[in-house]
Design a protein around this motif. Structure first.
Motif, short mmCIF file in Angstrom:
data_model
loop_
_atom_site.label_atom_id
_atom_site.label_comp_id
_atom_site.label_asym_id
_atom_site.label_seq_id
_atom_site.Cartn_x
_atom_site.Cartn_y
_atom_site.Cartn_z
N CYS A 36 -1.21 -5.26 -5.03
CA CYS A 36 -1.45 -5.02 -3.70
C CYS A 36 -2.97 -4.78 -3.78
O CYS A 36 -3.44 -3.87 -4.86
CB CYS A 36 -0.66 -3.62 -3.49
SG CYS A 36 -1.61 -2.79 -1.86
N GLU A 38 -4.77 -2.86 -2.12
CA GLU A 38 -5.13 -1.42 -1.76
C GLU A 38 -4.85 -0.70 -3.01
O GLU A 38 -5.74 0.29 -3.38
CB GLU A 38 -4.08 -1.00 -0.57
CG GLU A 38 -4.49 -1.84 0.76
CD GLU A 38 -6.00 -1.32 1.25
OE1 GLU A 38 -6.53 -0.18 1.15
OE2 GLU A 38 -6.38 -2.47 1.84
N CYS A 39 -3.70 -0.55 -3.57
CA CYS A 39 -3.41 0.32 -4.49
C CYS A 39 -3.20 -0.20 -5.80
O CYS A 39 -2.89 0.52 -6.78
CB CYS A 39 -2.06 1.15 -4.08
SG CYS A 39 -0.52 0.05 -3.82
N CYS A 75 3.83 -4.41 0.47
CA CYS A 75 3.62 -3.37 -0.38
C CYS A 75 4.37 -1.99 0.30
O CYS A 75 4.42 -2.24 1.64
CB CYS A 75 2.23 -2.83 -0.56
SG CYS A 75 1.92 -1.02 -1.40
N HIS A 78 1.59 -0.20 1.87
CA HIS A 78 0.43 -0.73 2.81
C HIS A 78 0.93 -1.99 3.47
O HIS A 78 0.03 -2.43 4.00
CB HIS A 78 -0.76 -1.03 1.68
CG HIS A 78 -1.33 -0.06 1.06
ND1 HIS A 78 -1.02 0.43 -0.34
CD2 HIS A 78 -2.20 1.10 1.42
CE1 HIS A 78 -1.70 1.26 -0.50
NE2 HIS A 78 -2.28 1.96 0.48
#
Ligand SMILES: [Zn+2]
Length: 401
Positions: A36, A38-39, A75, A78
């Protein structure tokens, strides 16, 4: 040549000989888990975004495009996200390798020249520069320079100005604001905490009231930190010399005397820098009873005040120079001398802070060159982008995956 890594492979290549163009399609294998963006959680493929194309480095002069459908993941935290691709930054129209080349070319030449060499459009070139500057500014570690310089510059169009704050020791442009008002400089100073502002030791500037007010209002001990340094004082007197020349030239020309025609740039030279080819003409002009020649010699003499390390000697020098200048009967020179006299305490601060001329002069001429090379900025934002690109000391290259 593309530097593709697993799970990406080349699925197809189209060679357009008449169009002189290579199109490459990249695809990935099954079963890969994607982080992902973002994470970083590794997730299975959800679906693909629309096919996109990125301009890549030319292949034997053929324009080369890389095509792919970016994978998307779902995700839990997200939502649906497009994964990061190894060859380009998000939202880029070019691969990272092409961007690196483009940045190198844009560093070496003007924007129009770069568009021809790289075969990109004017807008693409600016877009690339803007991205590079944004990237560099985001990566830059926030740190208050101990010694600052503040300058105003006329933007290319009309009477628009920008305020430029630079780090005098690093020789980098740190901040650019619209206008040349107090709030233009306030915007820079007030982004720092009180303790950080205390760390500002010296601020070199022109004798410009709004900038002084900003420092007095926001920098602890500001009154003793303002420096009207050699660069700014000499520019100030230089402008007075130019006004003397303009007026005298007009008067002489009315009488049919063309002595001062084409001499504007001669009087901008410092005495020791007059190029050989102009030396004879300058020497000839100096021997004649011209107001401009007198004004120039008064200006040149003033520069010697910074030649000595001792402030006491500088005060003596100043008194003698001031007497000479104010008795010159040259209205503009008298005016300039009186302005400096009013600000003398902060001219003499340069003997405590020792701000050298080299950085201010270097940056100034670099920015003049940027202005000339830009063939007219469409707007002030482009001018700012170009200054940061060339003078920001920024890390401009895109990150590789
Ligand atoms: Zn996530």
């Amino acid at each position: 040549m593309l530097g593709l890594e697993s799970p990406w492979t080349v699925a197809r290549v189209d060679l357009g000989v008449t169009e002189q163009r290579v199109d490459v399609w990249a695809e990935h294998g099954d079963g890969h888990r994607w982080p992902c963006p973002e994470c970083g959680t590794a997730l299975p493929l959800d679906d693909h975004a629309e096919e996109r194309a990125w301009r890549h480095l030319d292949t034997c002069q053929f324009l080369t495009y890389l095509h792919a459908r970016p994978p998307r993941v779902r995700c839990p935290d997200h939502g649906v996200r497009q994964v990061r691709l190894p060859w380009a930054e998000p939202h880029a129209r070019f691969t990272a390798l092409f961007e690196r080349l483009a940045i190198d070319v844009l560093k070496e030449t003007d924007v129009r020249g770069a568009t021809r060499i790289l075969r990109i459009s004017w807008d693409e070139a600016w877009h690339l520069m803007e991205r590079a500057v944004r990237r560099g500014r985001q990566a830059k570690v926030a740190r208050v320079p101990a010694r600052l310089g503040v300058d105003e510059k006329a933007a290319a169009t009309g009477q628009q100005y920008v305020t430029i704050v630079c780090d005098v020791d690093e020789g980098t442009v740190e901040y650019i604001a619209d206008d040349r008002k107090q709030r233009s400089l306030d915007g820079y100073v007030t982004q720092w905490s009180e303790a950080e502002r205390t760390g500002m030791a010296a601020i070199a500037m022109d004798m410009w009231e709004p900038y002084m007010q900003s420092v007095l209002a926001h920098v602890p001990g500001g009154a003793g930190k303002i420096v009207f340094d050699k660069f700014h004082i000499m520019s100030h007197v230089g402008k007075a010399v130019d006004t003397v020349r303009t007026q005298e030239h007009r008067a002489l020309r009315d009488e049919g005397d063309e002595s001062l025609t084409g001499t504007k740039y001669l009087w901008l030279y410092r005495a020791q820098n007059v190029p050989d080819k102009h030396e004879a003409r300058v020497a000839g002009l100096l021997q004649r009873p011209l107001q401009t020649a007198r004004a120039w010699m008064i200006k040149e003499t003033l520069s010697e005040i910074w030649g000595d390390q001792r402030v006491g000697w500088a005060r003596v020098f100043w008194r003698r120079w001031y007497f000479w200048a104010t008795h010159s009967r040259l209205v503009r020179i008298i005016k300039a001398a009186k302005t400096i006299q009013r600000h003398l305490p902060n001219v003499l601060t340069s003997f405590t802070h020792r701000i050298t001329n080299a950085v201010a002069e270097g940056l100034n001429s670099k920015i003049q060159t940027i202005k000339k090379m830009a063939y007219g900025f469409r707007n002030r934002e482009h001018f700012k982008t170009a200054i940061f690109f060339h003078c920001g000391g920024l890390q401009l290259y895109p990150a590789t995956h």
